[in-house]
Every structure is written in structure tokens, then in C-alpha cells.
Design a protein around this motif. Structure first.
Motif, mmCIF file in Angstrom:
data_model
loop_
_atom_site.group_PDB
_atom_site.id
_atom_site.type_symbol
_atom_site.label_atom_id
_atom_site.label_comp_id
_atom_site.label_asym_id
_atom_site.label_seq_id
_atom_site.Cartn_x
_atom_site.Cartn_y
_atom_site.Cartn_z
ATOM 1 N N THR A 111 -0.831 -0.205 8.947
ATOM 2 C CA THR A 111 -1.087 0.748 7.736
ATOM 3 C C THR A 111 -1.578 1.941 8.305
ATOM 4 O O THR A 111 -2.814 2.506 7.734
ATOM 5 N N GLY A 112 -0.815 2.750 9.021
ATOM 6 C CA GLY A 112 -1.173 3.963 9.519
ATOM 7 C C GLY A 112 -0.191 5.040 8.801
ATOM 8 O O GLY A 112 0.837 4.693 8.420
ATOM 9 N N HIS A 113 -0.476 6.320 8.566
ATOM 10 C CA HIS A 113 0.362 7.065 7.800
ATOM 11 C C HIS A 113 1.884 7.271 8.242
ATOM 12 O O HIS A 113 2.606 7.151 7.535
ATOM 13 N N TYR A 114 2.039 7.724 9.504
ATOM 14 C CA TYR A 114 3.195 7.774 10.182
ATOM 15 C C TYR A 114 4.139 6.350 9.921
ATOM 16 O O TYR A 114 5.514 6.396 9.472
ATOM 17 N N GLY A 351 -2.517 1.545 1.237
ATOM 18 C CA GLY A 351 -3.787 1.705 0.626
ATOM 19 C C GLY A 351 -5.059 1.901 1.414
ATOM 20 O O GLY A 351 -4.979 2.656 2.265
ATOM 21 N N ARG A 352 -6.097 1.498 1.002
ATOM 22 C CA ARG A 352 -7.368 1.583 1.685
ATOM 23 C C ARG A 352 -8.187 0.368 1.825
ATOM 24 O O ARG A 352 -7.796 -0.487 0.841
ATOM 25 N N ASN A 353 -8.977 0.204 2.566
ATOM 26 C CA ASN A 353 -9.659 -0.990 2.836
ATOM 27 C C ASN A 353 -10.654 -1.339 1.662
ATOM 28 O O ASN A 353 -11.069 -0.501 0.855
ATOM 29 N N GLN A 354 -10.787 -2.663 1.659
ATOM 30 C CA GLN A 354 -11.722 -3.158 0.748
ATOM 31 C C GLN A 354 -13.105 -2.798 1.003
ATOM 32 O O GLN A 354 -13.889 -2.144 0.046
ATOM 33 N N ASP A 355 -13.880 -2.729 2.053
ATOM 34 C CA ASP A 355 -14.976 -2.465 2.539
ATOM 35 C C ASP A 355 -15.102 -0.951 3.099
ATOM 36 O O ASP A 355 -14.007 -0.249 3.915
ATOM 37 N N ASP A 374 -5.932 -6.690 3.300
ATOM 38 C CA ASP A 374 -5.180 -6.937 2.084
ATOM 39 C C ASP A 374 -5.212 -5.732 1.128
ATOM 40 O O ASP A 374 -4.289 -5.269 0.538
ATOM 41 N N TYR A 375 -6.079 -5.158 1.004
ATOM 42 C CA TYR A 375 -6.535 -3.945 -0.020
ATOM 43 C C TYR A 375 -5.669 -2.760 0.857
ATOM 44 O O TYR A 375 -5.161 -1.662 -0.207
ATOM 45 N N SER A 376 -5.757 -2.559 1.871
ATOM 46 C CA SER A 376 -4.865 -1.573 2.531
ATOM 47 C C SER A 376 -3.489 -1.560 2.474
ATOM 48 O O SER A 376 -2.516 -0.662 2.730
ATOM 49 N N ARG A 377 -3.013 -2.882 1.972
ATOM 50 C CA ARG A 377 -1.530 -3.282 1.861
ATOM 51 C C ARG A 377 -1.120 -3.044 0.184
ATOM 52 O O ARG A 377 -0.089 -3.311 -0.109
ATOM 53 N N GLU A 378 -2.089 -2.990 -0.495
ATOM 54 C CA GLU A 378 -1.711 -2.783 -1.887
ATOM 55 C C GLU A 378 -1.574 -1.448 -2.308
ATOM 56 O O GLU A 378 -2.315 -0.440 -2.108
ATOM 57 N N ILE A 379 -0.503 -1.039 -3.268
ATOM 58 C CA ILE A 379 -0.135 0.196 -3.536
ATOM 59 C C ILE A 379 0.648 -0.016 -4.920
ATOM 60 O O ILE A 379 0.572 -1.104 -5.681
#
Length: 435
Positions: A111-114, A351-355, A374-379
């Protein structure tokens, strides 16, 4: 060496060397066999890493009043750190003009930008061994469109406009056999060059000493060699017509002149303190829309990436990105040839991390990274379009759709999905968005 001489020596008098790094070929191999839903697609990466909690879930209030229904007030602990854009007084939100997927997913890959951008623009998940200094392995939406669509359109009909991060230029085309630079888009990063900031960075009123002047000459040589090698080394290349090349150079040069005169500082009239790089990037995309009415345009935003160090500014920039997205849609709808014939797709790259990461801003809010939880994969994803084509005011609140679904959906909208070789489109067309 004065500013005027500096700009002339660097080649910005015509804005060719840096303004248009890629002037790419016209022509495609096949005519599309499918029926089109619309003749234009604009894909906006609502990017920089946006967590669903702050966007569609509105945990800190409605930070996206132009996109989302609801009048929830912004959290009291950060409201004093928010610079407000003009309120949405139109009476209608973007979600009411299309279909909103509140629980989209970027299911695999880092889950990096590029890498997440590459996934969104190729429709193929990237692996952990991704090289951000190389072009993607699978064809981008630009290549698929230009190779498998009508032979009558040139590269000036296909644009990739990005904000920050130099690696994004690689997403113009892939290393996949049979595709590559012959089928890429015209690419530009306006916030770095076509802006007052870019103008000031490239040259200012002070006098340069001999050592600095030599460095400038070296920089010019590097830019000339780098940008030309991106395309001219390709075998069997077909360049733009001379007429198209002159037209694009003239357009870019005029934009540079306007930026140098300060006309890009606050073109939307909202106040210079509110205007940021995301708005600058979207504004340039709007100028392309008005000038060329492209069939395919991809534009990204990046300013919410301040979340790594400052949560409140992150929330602030979500609000600005929301305003910019609405402004982009209004421009589309007010441009003859694009109005009522364009589908706009918006989606964060991840997305971004839960914590939080242990860094706190002056309002006591903890900053957020994006490291594969999981939160960083939610969009989310939003598809806007004409009322007879796109289902209006439809919301999917359950998990539905993936970031790899955007490319096949664009291919389906423009009628060439059936012409793409098997195995290149691993996602699904978001058919429930359309009538």
C-alpha cells in the motif's frame, strides 16, 4: 545571469524541454468493436492515502460536503485548524449524480503510493518486488486505450496529469511486449513546473555565479537527454504530427506565461491561502479539458499525504480535495463536447492505517501511515455521469469492488474492453453503476 536569460537558456521560452517531456505517437491498431457508454472518461485519483474513517464514514464530520450527503459538523478538537473552502450551496452533492461505493478495496500488493497508482492504472495488482524507478510490467490504461481504440485520435487526446512524486511519470507506459511508449499519453506535472512556484524555482531575480551557471547548463543537458530518451529510443516509433507538436507546445507555453504572471495562484477565486497543489493540478487538468476535450484523462492529487506528520492538515486537505473534485466535475459539465458525454471516476489509491504512528500535531491528533493493514486497503469509489447512463444517487454500503476494476470499467465505457487480449484485464466491469 538574470531570470530572463536563465529561462531562455534553459529552453523555457518555448516550454518544450521540461513542459512536454513526452510528445507521443498518433494511431492505434484496431477500431473498438464495443458500444460506448460515453465518449470521454476522466479518472481522478483522490490520492495521497485517504482513510475511509475520515472520508465516507465521516468520523470527524463531513469533510467532503461537495461529495457526500450530510451536514455533520467537523470535530470540535480540529475545527480551528481547518481552512474552509466555500460551502456547498448547490443543493446537490456528487454522490447524488452517480454511484458511490463506500467499501471498495485494494486487496493485494504493497500500500505505497506508486504501487497503488500502478494497480489503479493497469488493473493488475503489484508485487512486493515493485521497482518505483521502472515502468510497470503491465500495460497502463493509456496504452490499452491507444492501441485498441479508434485509429483517428492522436496522443494529444490522452493525458496523464500528476502532482508531486517524480516516479509517477513511469506510469505513462509499461514494459509489456507490444505496448510501451508508442501508446503512452502526454504527461505533465504542473505543480512543479507550470506554476508560480515552479517559475520561481527555475529562475529568480538574483545573479548566478559561474559555478551555479555551469550546474544549470548541466541540468539542461540532463533534462534534454532524459526526456528525449524516454521516447526516441523506442523501435518503430510514430511521432505526433508536426502540427500536433506545435499546438501542444503553444498550449504549454501559454500556460507557463500565465503562471509566471501569477494567473495560476488563485484562478478559482477562493483565496490564495486555501489554494494548494492539488487544486493547481486539477486546474491544469481543467485547462486540458477545455483545450482538447480528451477522451481519456487521468489526474491525481497528493496533498493529503501530510497525514504522515499532521492529522489536522490531512483532514483539511481532504476537504480541499473534495472541493477540487467538485470543481473538476463542474468544469466538465460546462465544457461543450464534454458535458453530458463524460464519465468521471474518483478513487483513492489506498487508505491509511487503523493505528497512529506516534507523531502528534498541535491539536493532539496522531498522524497516520499506510503499511498494509486492513484499514490501509479500505477505499471508496465514485462514478459520475449522465443520468441516462450512470445510475444516479446509488450507494453501496457493503464491501463491493476493487481498485483493479477501474481499468476494465474505463475500457468498457469507451467500448474497447472486448479487444484487449485475454489476461490483461484481471478486474471486473462495475456493471451495476450503469443502466
Amino acid at each position: 545571469m538574470k531570470r530572463r536569460k536563465f529561462i531562455r537558456d534553459l529552453g523555457l521560452g518555448t516550454a518544450v524541454t521540461i513542459g512536454v517531456p513526452y510528445l507521443l505517437p498518433s494511431g492505434r491498431l484496431f477500431a473498438a468493436s464495443g458500444a460506448r457508454k460515453a465518449n470521454h472518461v476522466v479518472f481522478c485519483l483522490f490520492a495521497g492515502g485517504v482513510r475511509n474513517l475520515e472520508s465516507v464514514h465521516k468520523n470527524d464530520g463531513n469533510l467532503m460536503p461537495y461529495t457526500l450527503k450530510g451536514t455533520e459538523g467537523i470535530s470540535s478538537d480540529i475545527i480551528s485548524g481547518i481552512n474552509f473552502v466555500p460551502p456547498n450551496t448547490s443543493g446537490i452533492t456528487l454522490q447524488e449524480q452517480g454511484t458511490l461505493y463506500k467499501e471498495f478495496r485494494m486487496k493485494y500488493g504493497p500500500t505505497g503510493h506508486y504501487g497503488a497508482h500502478a494497480t489503479a492504472m493497469t488493473g493488475v495488482y503489484t508485487g512486493e518486488n515493485l521497482n518505483i524507478n521502472a515502468n510497470p510490467q503491465y500495460p497502463t490504461i493509456f496504452e490499452l486505450y491507444r492501441k485498441h481504440n479508434s485509429p483517428s485520435m492522436s496522443a494529444k487526446n490522452t493525458w496523464w496529469v500528476s502532482n508531486s512524486l517524480g516516479a509517477y511519470a513511469h506510469l505513462n507506459y509499461s514494459t509489456y511486449a507490444g505496448y510501451g511508449p508508442d501508446y503512452g499519453a502526454n504527461y505533465i506535472q504542473p505543480a512543479s513546473i507550470i506554476s508560480q512556484k515552479g517559475f520561481d524555482n527555475l529562475g529568480n531575480s538574483r545573479i548566478y555565479n559561474n559555478t551555479e551557471e555551469e550546474k544549470i547548463k548541466a541540468l539542461r543537458g540532463f533534462c534534454d537527454a532524459h526526456f528525449s530518451s524516454q521516447y526516441n529510443g523506442a523501435a518503430n516509433s510514430i511521432t505526433n504530427t508536426e502540427e500536433d507538436k506545435i499546438e501542444i507546445e503553444s498550449f504549454i507555453n501559454q500556460c507557463f506565461i500565465e503562471a509566471a504572471a501569477g494567473q495560476f495562484n488563485d484562478p478559482w477565486g477562493i483565496g490564495g491561502s486555501l489554494y494548494n497543489n492539488d487544486m493547481q493540478t486539477v486546474h491544469f487538468a481543467e485547462k486540458i479539458i477545455q483545450e482538447y476535450k480528451p477522451e481519456l484523462l487521468v489526474v491525481n492529487m497528493q496533498d493529503v499525504d501530510i497525514a504522515h506528520s499532521n492529522f489536522t492538515l490531512y483532514a483539511n486537505n481532504i476537504q480541499k480535495a473534495d472541493y477540487a473534485l467538485a470543481h473538476l466535475w463542474d468544469t466538465i459539465q460546462s465544457t461543450p463536447g464534454m458535458a453530458d458525454d463524460t464519465i468521471l471516476i474518483a478513487m483513492p489509491e489506498h487508505g491509511r492505517n487503523q493505528d497512529g504512528n506516534g507523531l502528534y500535531d498541535s491539536y493532539g491528533r496522531e498522524a497516520l501511515d499506510h503499511t498494509n493493514d486492513d484499514y490501509s486497503r479500505e477505499i471508496f469509489s465514485l462514478i459520475l455521469g449522465p443520468s441516462g447512463v450512470v445510475v444516479q444517487d446509488q450507494v453501496f454500503s457493503q464491501e463491493k469492488g476493487e481498485s483493479i476494476d477501474i481499468v476494465p470499467t474505463i475500457a468498457n465505457i469507451l467500448g474497447f474492453d472486448n479487444d484487449v487480449p485475454g489476461g490483461l484485464l484481471s478486474g471486473n466491469v462495475l456493471t451495476e453503476s450503469f443502466y
